[in-house]
Write a protein that holds these residues in place. Structure first.
Motif, PDB file in Angstrom:
ATOM      1  N   LEU A  63       0.820  -1.207   0.000  1.00 36.93           N
ATOM      2  CA  LEU A  63       0.000   0.000   0.000  1.00 36.93           C
ATOM      3  C   LEU A  63       0.855   1.260   0.000  1.00 36.93           C
ATOM      4  O   LEU A  63       1.922   1.317   0.616  1.00 36.93           O
ATOM      5  CB  LEU A  63      -0.921  -0.001   1.217  1.00 36.93           C
ATOM      6  N   VAL A  64       0.343   2.282  -0.669  1.00 40.14           N
ATOM      7  CA  VAL A  64       0.982   3.586  -0.733  1.00 40.14           C
ATOM      8  C   VAL A  64       0.112   4.586   0.013  1.00 40.14           C
ATOM      9  O   VAL A  64      -1.095   4.680  -0.249  1.00 40.14           O
ATOM     10  CB  VAL A  64       1.158   4.050  -2.201  1.00 40.14           C
ATOM     11  N   GLY A  65       0.683   5.317   0.948  1.00 40.17           N
ATOM     12  CA  GLY A  65      -0.046   6.368   1.642  1.00 40.17           C
ATOM     13  C   GLY A  65       0.328   7.726   1.083  1.00 40.17           C
ATOM     14  O   GLY A  65       1.463   7.938   0.631  1.00 40.17           O
ATOM     15  N   LEU A  66      -0.614   8.641   1.094  1.00 38.84           N
ATOM     16  CA  LEU A  66      -0.343  10.013   0.656  1.00 38.84           C
ATOM     17  C   LEU A  66      -0.810  10.982   1.726  1.00 38.84           C
ATOM     18  O   LEU A  66      -1.975  10.955   2.138  1.00 38.84           O
ATOM     19  CB  LEU A  66      -1.049  10.334  -0.661  1.00 38.84           C
ATOM     20  N   ASN A  67       0.097  11.840   2.154  1.00 40.28           N
ATOM     21  CA  ASN A  67      -0.211  12.929   3.079  1.00 40.28           C
ATOM     22  C   ASN A  67      -0.155  14.218   2.296  1.00 40.28           C
ATOM     23  O   ASN A  67       0.922  14.714   1.956  1.00 40.28           O
ATOM     24  CB  ASN A  67       0.792  12.939   4.232  1.00 40.28           C
ATOM     25  N   ALA A  68      -1.318  14.762   1.982  1.00 40.16           N
ATOM     26  CA  ALA A  68      -1.409  16.051   1.293  1.00 40.16           C
ATOM     27  C   ALA A  68      -2.088  17.051   2.213  1.00 40.16           C
ATOM     28  O   ALA A  68      -2.976  17.798   1.824  1.00 40.16           O
ATOM     29  CB  ALA A  68      -2.166  15.911  -0.018  1.00 40.16           C
ATOM     30  N   SER A  69      -1.648  17.038   3.480  1.00 41.64           N
ATOM     31  CA  SER A  69      -2.125  18.056   4.416  1.00 41.64           C
ATOM     32  C   SER A  69      -1.156  19.233   4.367  1.00 41.64           C
ATOM     33  O   SER A  69       0.055  19.054   4.237  1.00 41.64           O
ATOM     34  CB  SER A  69      -2.216  17.489   5.833  1.00 41.64           C
ATOM     35  N   GLY A  70      -1.707  20.435   4.483  1.00 37.46           N
ATOM     36  CA  GLY A  70      -0.884  21.631   4.346  1.00 37.46           C
ATOM     37  C   GLY A  70      -0.112  21.962   5.610  1.00 37.46           C
ATOM     38  O   GLY A  70      -0.431  21.500   6.709  1.00 37.46           O
ATOM     39  N   ARG A  71       0.895  22.773   5.433  1.00 38.00           N
ATOM     40  CA  ARG A  71       1.722  23.236   6.544  1.00 38.00           C
ATOM     41  C   ARG A  71       1.350  24.670   6.918  1.00 38.00           C
ATOM     42  O   ARG A  71       0.862  25.447   6.087  1.00 38.00           O
ATOM     43  CB  ARG A  71       3.202  23.173   6.166  1.00 38.00           C
ATOM     44  N   ALA A  72       1.608  25.008   8.155  1.00 40.07           N
ATOM     45  CA  ALA A  72       1.392  26.379   8.604  1.00 40.07           C
ATOM     46  C   ALA A  72       2.362  27.308   7.879  1.00 40.07           C
ATOM     47  O   ALA A  72       3.479  26.913   7.534  1.00 40.07           O
ATOM     48  CB  ALA A  72       1.611  26.482  10.106  1.00 40.07           C
ATOM     49  N   GLY A 129      -7.189  34.358   9.756  1.00 38.90           N
ATOM     50  CA  GLY A 129      -6.102  33.936   8.889  1.00 38.90           C
ATOM     51  C   GLY A 129      -5.124  33.013   9.587  1.00 38.90           C
ATOM     52  O   GLY A 129      -4.519  32.126   8.956  1.00 38.90           O
ATOM     53  N   ASP A 130      -4.949  33.179  10.893  1.00 34.66           N
ATOM     54  CA  ASP A 130      -4.046  32.311  11.651  1.00 34.66           C
ATOM     55  C   ASP A 130      -4.537  30.878  11.724  1.00 34.66           C
ATOM     56  O   ASP A 130      -3.764  29.970  12.073  1.00 34.66           O
ATOM     57  CB  ASP A 130      -3.865  32.850  13.075  1.00 34.66           C
ATOM     58  N   SER A 131      -5.814  30.642  11.439  1.00 35.11           N
ATOM     59  CA  SER A 131      -6.359  29.286  11.519  1.00 35.11           C
ATOM     60  C   SER A 131      -6.167  28.493  10.230  1.00 35.11           C
ATOM     61  O   SER A 131      -6.548  27.323  10.163  1.00 35.11           O
ATOM     62  CB  SER A 131      -7.855  29.336  11.860  1.00 35.11           C
ATOM     63  N   VAL A 132      -5.559  29.097   9.215  1.00 31.74           N
ATOM     64  CA  VAL A 132      -5.483  28.494   7.881  1.00 31.74           C
ATOM     65  C   VAL A 132      -4.076  27.981   7.600  1.00 31.74           C
ATOM     66  O   VAL A 132      -3.105  28.748   7.672  1.00 31.74           O
ATOM     67  CB  VAL A 132      -5.885  29.512   6.799  1.00 31.74           C
ATOM     68  N   VAL A 133      -3.954  26.693   7.283  1.00 38.17           N
ATOM     69  CA  VAL A 133      -2.696  26.176   6.753  1.00 38.17           C
ATOM     70  C   VAL A 133      -2.725  26.318   5.233  1.00 38.17           C
ATOM     71  O   VAL A 133      -3.791  26.438   4.621  1.00 38.17           O
ATOM     72  CB  VAL A 133      -2.452  24.705   7.145  1.00 38.17           C
ATOM     73  N   VAL A 134      -1.550  26.323   4.624  1.00 33.37           N
ATOM     74  CA  VAL A 134      -1.491  26.359   3.159  1.00 33.37           C
ATOM     75  C   VAL A 134      -2.241  25.144   2.629  1.00 33.37           C
ATOM     76  O   VAL A 134      -1.962  24.010   3.045  1.00 33.37           O
ATOM     77  CB  VAL A 134      -0.034  26.349   2.670  1.00 33.37           C
TER      78      VAL A 134
END
Length: 526
Positions: free
Chosen positions: A77-86, A108-113
């Motif tokens: 299995l291949v996992g993908l992490n496409a969660s944004g960074r601060a 705006g401080d609550s938003v990751v890229v």
């Protein structure tokens, strides 16, 4: 097995491909992609991106994405992490100096890229067959022509409309009102963004006019986001983690996803006998006591993997499970964990696809709170996540907010393997409920022998604040028994989360799809 004498739906059976997701149009375009020669990745992406138009309160291009992929002809299995960074400029000390003890969830401080677009492009290029332009075409078409608002979507829209602010109100409300059932939602600005991504790849989103529009909106809302933050966004392939449960193997993604929490809870549950009544007070009590301890451990440990102080292997180890399970009383409710993510309603979208070659995809894609941060870009109407609300502000905490970090994430795709082969790609929606939802779903299948649709339909329970939310499938007698153990009881207006799953029947060469009636979606085969 249904007796066909009460409301409900049948599971869906097919041989050449299957898709299940939380909106009918998403399932339809996924199956159409399979019939046009695309593989399961192409189909899952086509459906998922469209869901940002069908369910804009749940997901969109301003969100994050996780996936597990089983390639055709392989069980690796291949996992993908496409969660944004601060953004690099996010500073926990500065937020504390402003008097904050918890992360804001609508600034705006609550938003990751946003990481989703990087993930979509990565999956299409590395694992798809049809190309990015093909998988985005259905969403472009529907964003332009519009999608009628479905019943569950309308409920969520009305409940969360007050979160929308500024340009978000212009792009996602009609005359300052939530869109009702049957109203047609159009997103021409997002259609233009999708055309640019189709033509230019992720650069069309993370650089140029689209990025400038997003950065301007975020900085106007108090964020520190820069062009460099957006240009640096990448998706990462990761190795999934797993744990056995009574003959099955449950597969999750590693931190910063909280999938390991589900594995820890399953290992705790395995130390107890199977309760006689699947929907009795004893099972509900036990699962919630396990969840309390599992989530408390999550809150202390799960973070960006670069700052975790305990390895994921230690977190899900038998010794950890044994220590926590030994603290559980079968008769009395223990204290609730303090949820660092707060308690606003959260949900997401999930899609699973299996193709005729045996490729399977489990994919989840979210903006976190309903309508995310409530902030949207002026020109294109990109609605932003509020995933940075998943950070802690306590100094020295592994999950302490910081520039370039990924926060604790609640969205988790899952798979089940049996005898070394993937048999069930699945996902359970519902924000923080998801780890507990994975445990309930797996237990329904393994411990109680439920078929796929019954395992999804079955009533759910989860904690909120200092009480348990108990779905209508639990009777007054169960509520009274839980109250006698010290639990407060809440009867929620809507169901808890949602779920979809596909069973791969290797012996018969049949695919069986199931979709949750708590959402508007369906399973479709071909």
């Amino acid at each position: 097995m249904s007796q066909f004498q009460s409301p409900g739906r049948s599971a869906v059976y097919a041989q050449n491909g299957m898709a299940a997701t939380s909106h009918p149009l998403g399932a339809r375009v996924a199956v159409e992609m399979l019939e046009a020669g695309g593989n399961a990745v192409d189909a899952a992406l086509a459906g998922a991106v469209l869901l940002g138009i069908c369910e804009p309160q749940m997901t969109g291009l301003g969100g994050d994405l996780f996936a597990i992929v089983k390639p055709a002809g392989s069980e690796d299995l291949v996992g993908l992490n496409a969660s944004g960074r601060a953004p690099a400029g996010l500073d926990a000390a500065a937020l504390r100096a402003r008097g904050l003890s918890a992360m804001p969830d609508a600034t705006g401080d609550s938003v990751v890229v946003p990481g989703a677009v990087a993930g979509i492009a990565h999956l299409a290029e590395r694992h798809g067959r049809k190309g990015l332009d093909a998988v985005l075409a259905p969403a472009i078409r529907y964003a332009e022509q519009g999608v009628p608002v479905a019943p569950r979507v309308a409920l969520d829209w009305a409940e969360a409309a007050e979160r929308l602010q500024g340009a978000g109100r212009r792009h996602f409300l009609a005359g300052e009102r939530a869109l009702p059932v049957g109203a047609v939602f159009r997103a021409p600005g997002q259609a233009e963004v999708l055309r640019r991504i189709a033509a230019e790849g992720p650069r069309g989103f993370y650089e140029g006019e689209v990025a400038e529009d997003m950065i301007a909106a975020l900085r106007a809302a108090g964020g520190s986001h820069t062009a460099a933050d957006f240009a640096a966004c990448r998706a990462d392939e990761v190795t999934p983690v797993s744990a056995p449960y009574r003959g099955a193997e449950v597969v999750e993604l590693p931190p910063n996803s909280h999938g390991a929490t589900a594995l820890l809870m399953l290992r705790m549950l395995e130390r107890f006998g199977v309760e006689t009544h699947p929907f009795g007070a004893e099972r509900a009590h036990l699962e919630m006591e396990i969840a309390k301890l599992g989530y408390a451990a999550r809150n202390q440990m799960i973070s960006d993997p670069a700052t975790m102080t305990m390895s994921v292997e230690e977190f899900i180890a038998e010794a950890t499970a044994a220590d926590l399970a030994g603290r559980i009383s079968r008769e009395r409710a223990g204290p609730m964990p303090v949820d660092p993510l707060g308690s606003p309603h959260r949900d997401t979208i999930y899609i699973t696809v299996v193709d005729r070659d045996g490729m399977a995809v489990s994919l989840i894609y979210s903006i976190f709170a309903n309508f995310g941060s409530g902030i949207a870009s002026e020109r294109f109407g990109i609605l932003f996540n509020n995933r940075a609300a998943g950070f802690a502000l306590a100094e020295g905490h592994p999950n302490e907010a910081g520039g370039g970090k990924r926060p604790l994430h609640t969205i988790i795709p899952g798979m089940i393997r049996e005898g070394g082969r993937v048999t069930v790609p699945f996902g359970v929606m519902g924000g923080p409920y998801q780890a507990a939802g994975h445990v309930r779903f797996v237990s329904n299948l393994v411990d109680y022998g439920m078929d796929l649709q019954a395992a999804i339909d079955a009533p759910r329970v989860f904690f909120e604040g200092d009480a348990l939310k108990l779905e209508a499938g639990y009777g007054a007698d169960v509520a009274a028994a839980l109250e006698a153990k010290g639990h407060g009881i809440i009867r929620p207006q809507a169901g808890i989360g949602g779920a979809q799953a596909i069973r791969i029947d290797h012996a018969r060469g049949v695919l069986i799809g199931a979709s949750d009636p708590r959402k508007d979606g369906i399973a479709l085969g071909c």
